[in-house]
Design an enzyme around this catalytic site. Structure first.
Site, short mmCIF file in Angstrom:
data_model
loop_
_atom_site.label_atom_id
_atom_site.label_comp_id
_atom_site.label_asym_id
_atom_site.label_seq_id
_atom_site.Cartn_x
_atom_site.Cartn_y
_atom_site.Cartn_z
N GLU A 53 0.86 -1.18 0.00
CA GLU A 53 0.00 0.00 0.00
C GLU A 53 0.90 1.24 0.00
O GLU A 53 1.77 1.37 0.86
CB GLU A 53 -0.88 0.06 1.25
CG GLU A 53 -1.83 -1.10 1.42
CD GLU A 53 -2.54 -1.05 2.77
OE1 GLU A 53 -2.36 -0.05 3.51
OE2 GLU A 53 -3.26 -2.00 3.10
N ASP A 64 -4.40 8.18 10.86
CA ASP A 64 -2.97 7.96 11.08
C ASP A 64 -2.50 8.44 12.45
O ASP A 64 -2.83 9.55 12.88
CB ASP A 64 -2.16 8.67 10.00
CG ASP A 64 -2.48 8.15 8.61
OD1 ASP A 64 -2.59 6.92 8.48
OD2 ASP A 64 -2.62 8.95 7.68
#
Length: 275
Positions: A53, A64
């Protein structure tokens, strides 16, 4: 040029045929530089990752944690653009033959243009997109564009997702389902959590799950032991922060690349143990 959804599906099926989970590694484009990011992603495949990815760095992430935020900040300060992300996808896929997905928040894709982004990602050899913040109800435009260009649309499910919601999400997705192992942001953890196994079980119980849509688990895996634990119940093990941290902690390029290969090798051995 069509995308590589078929390659992604074959790679996941091949891992299943070997009675193991697939190993999926994540790294943001442009980190530590565009060239360095390409080399790093290739090293991850050389070490044992089946699928990669490539993240599109974003200034306002919702999923994140601090490690990936730090890498994104380095990439953004270095001037990384969508063209660099697509070039990273192209070069990593060309060098390794592995399926390469783009993981991105929706806003950059929307601003770039869904059709344009899908066309360019497919032309780069991309296998699809992971879109953690795109609601299924608002995804028709993207899914139509992705379908025209042979790209997977991977949605994220969480332990808080009700069974009815899981059915909606899996029905709309393709390639695989990204199951977040626990509530919270990305980052390595001492324990992956029992919630992940229950989430995989419930996701597989949906109509799409019963038809064989793979379920891959991410958030928290950082070593071979944890990879084995998750591989015991998931079709794929997704690792991001641990790879990024190896690069952040490395004194120089060669040490960093060697560290990525070593970590990928440890994780690859873990997914073959299956708990």
């Amino acid at each position: 040029m069509s995308g590589n959804l078929g390659l992604l599906e074959k790679t996941l099926a091949a891992a299943k045929a070997e009675d193991r989970a697939a190993l999926i590694g994540y790294l943001p484009a442009g980190f530590p530089s565009v060239e360095g990011g390409v080399d790093a992603a290739i090293a991850m495949v050389e070490g044992g990752c089946d699928i990669v990815e490539i993240g599109l760095p974003h200034s306002d992430p919702v999923l994140d944690g601090p490690v990936i935020q730090t890498a994104d900040d380095i990439a953004l300060r270095g001037g990384v653009k969508i063209a660099d992300v697509l070039e990273t996808v192209r070069r990593v896929h060309a060098a390794t033959g592995a399926p390469v997905l783009c993981m991105t928040y929706w806003n950059p894709v929307d601003r770039h243009g869904a059709e344009r982004f899908a066309e360019e990602l497919a032309a780069a050899g991309g296998a699809g997109c992971i879109l953690p913040d795109l609601p299924v109800e608002e995804s028709a435009q993207w899914r139509a564009a992705a379908g025209r260009h042979g790209l997977a649309t991977v949605f994220v499910v969480a332990p808080s997702s009700r069974d009815e919601r899981l059915a909606e999400i899996t029905a709309a997705g393709s390639g695989f389902v990204y199951a977040a192992s626990l509530m919270g942001v990305t980052g390595t953890r001492a324990s992956v959590g029992a919630q992940a196994a229950d989430l995989v079980r419930r996701t597989r119980a949906t109509p799409a799950g019963r038809q064989g849509l793979p379920v891959c688990v991410g958030l928290g895996v950082s070593n071979g032991e944890q990879a084995a634990e998750v591989a015991a119940f998931a079709d794929g093990v997704i690792v991001g922060s641990a790879f990024v941290k190896r690069l952040l902690d490395s004194a120089d390029r060669e040490t960093g690349l060697a560290g990525l290969r070593d970590l990928a090798g440890e994780l690859a051995a873990g997914v073959r143990k299956r708990g």
